[in-house]
Enzyme design. Structure first.
Site, mmCIF file in Angstrom:
data_model
loop_
_atom_site.group_PDB
_atom_site.id
_atom_site.type_symbol
_atom_site.label_atom_id
_atom_site.label_comp_id
_atom_site.label_asym_id
_atom_site.label_seq_id
_atom_site.Cartn_x
_atom_site.Cartn_y
_atom_site.Cartn_z
ATOM 1 N N LYS A 61 0.840 -1.201 0.000
ATOM 2 C CA LYS A 61 0.000 0.000 0.000
ATOM 3 C C LYS A 61 0.876 1.253 0.000
ATOM 4 O O LYS A 61 0.593 2.224 -0.694
ATOM 5 C CB LYS A 61 -0.968 -0.027 1.198
ATOM 6 C CG LYS A 61 -2.068 -1.078 1.007
ATOM 7 C CD LYS A 61 -2.906 -1.383 2.241
ATOM 8 C CE LYS A 61 -3.807 -2.589 1.944
ATOM 9 N NZ LYS A 61 -4.671 -3.003 3.042
ATOM 10 N N GLN A 105 -4.864 -1.986 9.279
ATOM 11 C CA GLN A 105 -4.747 -3.290 8.614
ATOM 12 C C GLN A 105 -5.365 -4.383 9.486
ATOM 13 O O GLN A 105 -5.103 -4.455 10.686
ATOM 14 C CB GLN A 105 -3.265 -3.591 8.323
ATOM 15 C CG GLN A 105 -3.035 -4.837 7.501
ATOM 16 C CD GLN A 105 -3.611 -4.772 6.084
ATOM 17 O OE1 GLN A 105 -3.696 -3.704 5.485
ATOM 18 N NE2 GLN A 105 -4.010 -5.901 5.552
ATOM 19 N N ASP A 128 -11.099 2.724 3.875
ATOM 20 C CA ASP A 128 -11.333 1.283 3.744
ATOM 21 C C ASP A 128 -12.828 0.949 3.805
ATOM 22 O O ASP A 128 -13.218 -0.189 3.548
ATOM 23 C CB ASP A 128 -10.633 0.545 4.901
ATOM 24 C CG ASP A 128 -9.571 -0.408 4.415
ATOM 25 O OD1 ASP A 128 -9.565 -0.724 3.214
ATOM 26 O OD2 ASP A 128 -8.750 -0.832 5.244
HETATM 27 N N1 GUN Z 1 -7.024 -7.308 5.568
HETATM 28 C C1 GUN Z 1 -7.383 -8.027 4.484
HETATM 29 N N2 GUN Z 1 -7.947 -7.237 3.550
HETATM 30 C C2 GUN Z 1 -7.951 -5.984 4.044
HETATM 31 C C3 GUN Z 1 -8.404 -4.735 3.553
HETATM 32 O O1 GUN Z 1 -8.935 -4.598 2.441
HETATM 33 N N3 GUN Z 1 -8.223 -3.682 4.386
HETATM 34 C C4 GUN Z 1 -7.653 -3.811 5.616
HETATM 35 N N4 GUN Z 1 -7.549 -2.721 6.356
HETATM 36 N N5 GUN Z 1 -7.250 -4.952 6.105
HETATM 37 C C5 GUN Z 1 -7.378 -6.033 5.323
#
Ligand code: GUN
Length: 290
Positions: A61, A105, A128
């Site tokens: 990211k 995350q 998100d």
């Molecule tokens: N863990 C697995 N997929 C995601 C996601 O799309 N966003 C976040 N924040 N954590 C994740």
């Protein structure tokens, strides 16, 4: 990471290509934003613990942010960090005007309640889409920030000129991150949607009916050819790490001959998820600069 081979089979959804196109557009728009506002969009990420895949996703990211000209701030905490400390940081990030997006995350360590943490993220910074306000808006058909992976699936369908209206969709997996929001977003587009999960009986009889099959369970190779309808569109959202390699929930080689379209692992929904996060961060910066 080893580079993925170029996708030439028209049945394979090229998530990397779709992601590159999204990132190119975001990069151009970021340049315009910087000219207009004299600042860059900025994303803060929060990672708690040592879960190796999560560390990798967060790194990816940050790399994507760099590629498109978005500032990214990395907040890492040891596994045993108290929930209050994470919430304290979120409060600070919510108040900092130069931070436009906040991403925690997942998964978080068991002693931290993900739902409480998600509630604390300011909805306008919730890139998100996991804050209950944004989830609730999605549920009533007023989509703002929605979870990035399901949005990637919707984007891939439109890239392939597929309107899910009236189609039979089966989602396997009922997580808040993928299964539930994917189901709601397809329902919002007038698909007929069924959600299956670990307690569902006779999974095969359900998946066999799917025009669009979305699998997000984390069970490597769960879906075989006999579970898939001829001409189906299959999205493999599963990720299992084994011996430093990544595997999906769908037995790709087995299923490929039957499908109209399939998203591979790796190179499918993963890159699209990250590109959409960049799109959301830019969007958040625009909203907060109005
Ligand atoms: N863990 C697995 N997929 C995601 C996601 O799309 N966003 C976040 N924040 N954590 C994740």
């Amino acid at each position: 990471m080893e580079p993925l081979p170029e996708v030439t089979d028209p049945r394979i959804i090229d998530g990397r290509k779709i992601a590159q196109d999204i990132e190119a557009k975001v990069k151009n728009e970021v340049e315009v934003f910087v000219k207009e506002h004299g600042t860059k969009p900025a994303l803060a990420t929060i990672l708690v613990g040592e879960h190796p895949p999560s560390k990798l996703y967060v790194k990816l990211k940050h790399w994507a942010a760099k590629r498109v000209g978005i500032i990214s701030e990395d907040h890492k905490f040891p596994h045993e960090t108290e929930q209050e400390e994470i919430i304290g940081l979120i409060d600070t990030l919510n108040r900092r005007p130069e931070i436009h997006g906040i991403l925690v995350q997942l998964p978080l360590p068991k002693h931290i309640d993900e739902r409480i943490v998600m509630m604390k993220i300011a909805p306008i910074k919730d890139v998100d889409g996991f804050n209950p306000l944004n989830m609730g808006k999605m549920l009533i058909g007023s989509e703002g920030f929605v979870p990035c992976t399901p949005k990637g699936i919707i984007r891939a369908l439109s890239e392939h000129n597929i309107d899910p209206k009236g189609m039979e969709v089966v989602v396997v997996g009922h997580s808040n991150v993928v299964g539930k929001p994917a189901a709601i977003m397809l329902l919002n587009r007038n698909a007929t949607v069924k959600i299956c999960h670990v307690f569902s009986k006779d999974l095969k009889s359900q998946t066999q009916k799917a025009d669009i099959l979305i699998v997000a369970t984390g069970v490597r190779g769960l879906v075989k050819a006999d579970m898939v309808k001829e001409g189906a569109i299959v999205f493999d959202v599963g990720i299992t790490w084994q011996d430093e390699k990544v595997y999906g929930d769908v037995d790709f080689e087995d299923v490929l001959p039957k499908v109209k379209l399939i998203s591979p692992v790796p190179g499918g929904v993963g890159p699209m998820t990250i590109a959409i996060l960049m799109e959301h961060t830019l969007e958040a910066a625009k909203i907060q600069s109005e």
